[in-house]
Each structure stands twice: as structure tokens, then as C-alpha cells.
Design an enzyme around this catalytic site. Structure first.
Site, short mmCIF file in Angstrom:
data_model
loop_
_atom_site.label_atom_id
_atom_site.label_comp_id
_atom_site.label_asym_id
_atom_site.label_seq_id
_atom_site.Cartn_x
_atom_site.Cartn_y
_atom_site.Cartn_z
N GLN A 179 0.81 -1.23 0.00
CA GLN A 179 0.00 0.00 0.00
C GLN A 179 0.84 1.27 0.00
OE1 GLN A 179 -3.21 0.35 -0.45
NE2 GLN A 179 -3.74 -1.82 -0.39
N SER A 199 3.18 -4.85 -5.13
CA SER A 199 2.24 -5.41 -6.10
C SER A 199 1.87 -4.38 -7.14
CB SER A 199 0.99 -5.90 -5.38
OG SER A 199 -0.01 -6.24 -6.32
N GLY A 200 1.96 -4.75 -8.42
CA GLY A 200 1.76 -3.81 -9.52
C GLY A 200 0.39 -3.15 -9.58
N CYS A 325 -10.69 -8.02 -0.05
CA CYS A 325 -10.52 -9.47 0.04
C CYS A 325 -11.49 -10.09 1.02
CB CYS A 325 -9.10 -9.79 0.48
SG CYS A 325 -7.88 -8.78 -0.33
C1 LIG Z 1 -3.57 -6.04 -2.19
C2 LIG Z 1 -2.63 -6.43 -1.12
C3 LIG Z 1 -1.95 -7.64 -1.13
C4 LIG Z 1 -2.19 -8.68 -2.20
O1 LIG Z 1 -1.65 -8.30 -3.43
P1 LIG Z 1 -2.15 -9.05 -4.78
O2 LIG Z 1 -1.23 -8.53 -5.81
O3 LIG Z 1 -3.57 -8.63 -4.97
O4 LIG Z 1 -2.01 -10.50 -4.54
C5 LIG Z 1 -1.07 -7.93 -0.12
N1 LIG Z 1 -0.87 -7.06 0.87
C6 LIG Z 1 -1.50 -5.87 0.95
C7 LIG Z 1 -1.21 -4.94 2.07
C8 LIG Z 1 -2.41 -5.52 -0.04
O5 LIG Z 1 -3.06 -4.35 0.04
#
Ligand SMILES: *Cc1c(COP(=O)(O)O)cnc(C)c1O
Length: 394
Positions: A179, A199-200, A325
């Protein structure tokens, strides 16, 4: 109808510049980067150029960057790889109650395999204390995983201090910085991280691409096996277009970080101020200062979160209650509960996460739309009616 997207913590739109960058690699430049012929070589060159941009963006070396399918895989790989590599040294893992499920559930799975686990509590702001980490460390502790910034309430954890403590004790330290990218600086040395997740799709690249940073010399082992890609640390033919996109997105968010985070913080504060002025019985969740510039988490008393989201949706506003999620389950957020918020108030929470495409007009539209929705929902709430009668009698 006006459309407002306030759910950037769930995912972001792919930036047009990023999208443009990918096109050659899903059309003509289709080679396998492991191929020795000219089609492979040109793709390899682009992949390695992207790796360099990403390394530079987080203060790492290119060889410390491992491409994965996203945040979830990076979190799994980080913690499992660290646990397995050090299982002769010890079996104890430390994490916190406010982690993303990709971390929490991985730690729980390792517990099933025989590792021992300490899940640290947090204070009312969702903050982990350094003292609690220090107290939890034992002779057998091999991994500590504490997120950089929380995805539900935006609280920024004292990651540097925790990382330094872990390093002193010879314990591997992982942090989920998903984040943080594009909102606050992410630098692997400033965060004292041995392992770091990004994460992209949380910063304007497509879904299905992420990175695990692995500090050189860390005692970590791969969790999947196959080809020699990514120095055997994450085998499998590379997600070339994803990698190219991630490199471009990194360049973009790093170059605009300061300006954009200030802009987002101003919009965030405008939302908070506007809501507090117009609507009674509202609390802002998360740390008052140490928090992400783009995130607002509100508890709106006497309102049910699902009904609120539905009403906002009808007005073209995309928001979220807690994390995406968990939104398909009606359980209240584990993050809010661990901060001591009642299940009833946790059910009434609203998360607004801002991004590049938001502006003042979006905020004003939201504020105009929210008050009448809250009035209507509260008018239907027996809890609210009872409470109002009680307040009048008091
Ligand atoms: C969205 C998120 C993830 C998961 O990432 P993905 O690419 O969707 O698998 C993990 N940790 C945090 C803090 C997130 O916000």
C-alpha cells in the site's frame, strides 16, 4: 451520472502511459526472454531495463529484485522461504494482528506445519509497538513479518525500528509495502527490510505482477522449482508485459511521489473535515498522523456498511468497507476488531482510498451525496432511534 472511484487500495486503473508501454510486448515483441535468438534477446533487454528501474525505485540492486505474480505470492514466498531456510536454527515466527491475509494465513499455514507463531496485538490506532516485538523475540525466532502500511486504516508501522532490532538479533525481517508504493517513500535500507513485497496493480500497473525484494546474502530459499529464471528464486517464464508495465509504473510514481502525496493528503483531509462537519457520530480510524495520505477509514455509527456501500454505488461512488478481500464475507474486519472497535461499529466502517484520477470535484460530490444517504439509513435504524431517544432523555 458522475462516477467516482474511491477504491484505489483494492486496485488501481492501469495508467495510460503504462498501457502504451506494454503494447509492443503483447504484439510483435513476443520472444521468450530465455531464448538466445534476436526475438528473445530484445525482450531480455527490456525485462532487465525494467528490473533496474524497479531496483532504483526502492533503493535495491537489480539482482535483489524477483518478479512474482503479485503481493500474495510475494508474501507467501518471503515468509515460507525464510522459515524453511532457517528451520534448523529455530521455528518461531512473529507477525501482527493487522496484517493482510496473505501474511496472516501464510503464518497460520506454517503453524500447521509445526512452526510456532506469535501474533502481536496493536493499539487503538492499529499500531504495533517496538516493545511488544522485542518482548516476543526468543532464541528460536527466525522471521518477523510486519507490514509497512495497513491496507484498511492506513497506519504506518515503525518498520525501521523493528527491522533494526531484527537485524541486531540475526532474524530475517519481511515487510509488506504493497500500500505504500506511490504514496510514501519505500526504500529497502530506510525500512531495514531483508524481504519486501510490492504489487503492480496497487500502483497503476496491471494485475498479476509483483516483486519480492530479497536482500543479498539473506538466508532464504525458493518455494517453487523448475527453470533457471529469476536466478532460480522464482522459476517460470517471465510475465514480460507485466514486468515492462511495472517498470514504467515505478518510474511514474517515484517521479511524482512528493507532489502526488501532498495532493492526495489535501483531498483526504477535505473528506475528513467535510464528513465530520456534516455528519454526527462519526469516528476516523487509524493513526492521526502516521498514516497514508490517500486513505480514509470512517466508522459511521448506526449505519450498516453494506447498505451504505450499496447506496453510494447507486450514486456512482465506488468505495469499500474494510478490505476488498474480505468483502464477500459479512465478518467484521479483523483489523478494526484488533484495534478494539466493536463488531457493530466495525460493520459500519467505510474505506475511501484515493488515487491519481481523483480531484476536488469528486470529494465535493461525495460529501454532497453522503449526508442524505446517512440520514436516510439512520432513519431506518432501530439502534439510531433508540439512541436518539436516550440522548434526549439524558
Ligand atoms: C492487495 C494487497 C496484497 C495482495 O496483493 P495481490 O497482488 O492482490 O495478490 C497484499 N498485501 C497488501 C497490504 C495488499 O493491500
Amino acid at each position: 451520472m458522475k462516477k467516482v472511484y474511491f477504491d484505489h487500495s483494492a486496485t488501481t486503473p492501469v495508467h495510460p502511459i503504462v498501457a502504451e508501454e506494454i503494447i509492443p510486448y503483447i504484439t510483435g515483441k513476443f520472444g521468450n526472454p530465455s531464448s538466445v535468438h534476436f526475438l528473445g534477446r530484445e525482450v531480455r533487454k527490456a525485462v532487465e531495463a525494467a528490473r533496474e528501474k524497479i531496483a532504483q525505485g526502492i533503493g535495491a540492486k537489480p539482482e535483489e529484485i524477483v518478479f512474482t505474480s503479485g503481493g500474495t505470492e510475494s508474501d507467501n514466498m518471503a515468509i515460507k522461504g525464510a522459515a524453511y531456510a532457517n528451520c534448523r536454527k529455530g521455528n518461531h515466527i512473529i507477525t501482527s494482528a493487522v496484517e493482510h491475509h496473505a501474511v496472516l494465513d501464510t503464518c497460520e499455514a506454517l503453524k500447521e506445519e509445526g512452526f510456532t507463531l506469535t501474533v502481536l496485538p496493536v493499539d487503538k490506532y492499529g499500531m504495533v509497538s517496538l516493545a511488544a516485538v522485542a518482548e516476543a523475540i526468543k532464541e528460536q525466532t527466525i522471521v518477523i513479518s510486519i507490514m509497512h502500511t495497513n491496507n484498511e486504516v492506513g497506519t504506518i508501522q515503525p518498520v525501521y525500528d523493528i527491522g533494526r532490532l531484527a537485524r541486531e538479533k540475526g532474524i530475517l525481517f519481511h515487510t509488506d509495502a504493497v500500500q505504500s508504493m506511490g504514496k510514501i517513500p519505500v526504500h529497502v535500507d530506510d525500512l531495514e527490510a531483508d524481504l519486501l513485497t510490492i504489487s503492480g496493480h496497487k500502483f497503476y500497473a496491471p494485475k498479476g505482477i509483483g516483486v519480492l525484494y530479497i536482500r543479498q546474502g539473506s538466508n532464504w530459499q525458493p518455494v517453487s522449482h523448475g527453470g533457471s529464471q529469476e536466478r532460480r528464486q522464482r522459476p517460470g517464464t517471465e510475465n514480460v508485459s507485466g514486468i515492462i508495465a511495472l517498470g514504467k509504473a515505478m518510474e511514474l510514481v517515484v517521479s511524482e511521489l512528493e507532489e502526488e502525496s501532498q495532493r492526495l493528503a489535501r483531498l483526504r483531509d477535505k473528506i475528513i473535515q467535510g464528513v465530520l462537519e456534516r455528519i454526527p457520530h462519526v469516528h476516523v480510524n487509524g493513526h492521526p498522523i502516521k498514516r497514508l495520505p490517500n486513505l480514509v477509514n470512517l466508522t459511521i455509527e448506526f449505519v450498516e456498511g453494506e447498505s451504505l456501500l450499496f447506496s453510494l454505488d447507486m450514486k456512482g461512488i465506488a468505495a469499500s468497507s474494510g478490505s476488498a478481500c474480505t468483502s464477500d464475507s459479512t465478518d467484521p474486519s479483523h483489523v478494526l476488531l484488533s484495534m478494539g472497535i466493536s463488531p457493530q461499529n466495525a460493520q459500519g466502517s467505510l474505506r475511501l482510498s484515493l488515487g491519481r484520477d481523483n480531484n476536488d470535484e469528486d470529494v465535493e460530490y461525495f460529501l454532497d451525496v453522503l449526508a442524505p444517504i446517512i440520514d436516510r439509513l439512520r432513519a431506518m435504524s432501530p439502534f439510531f432511534q433508540q439512541n436518539m431517544i436516550r440522548l434526549r432523555l439524558d
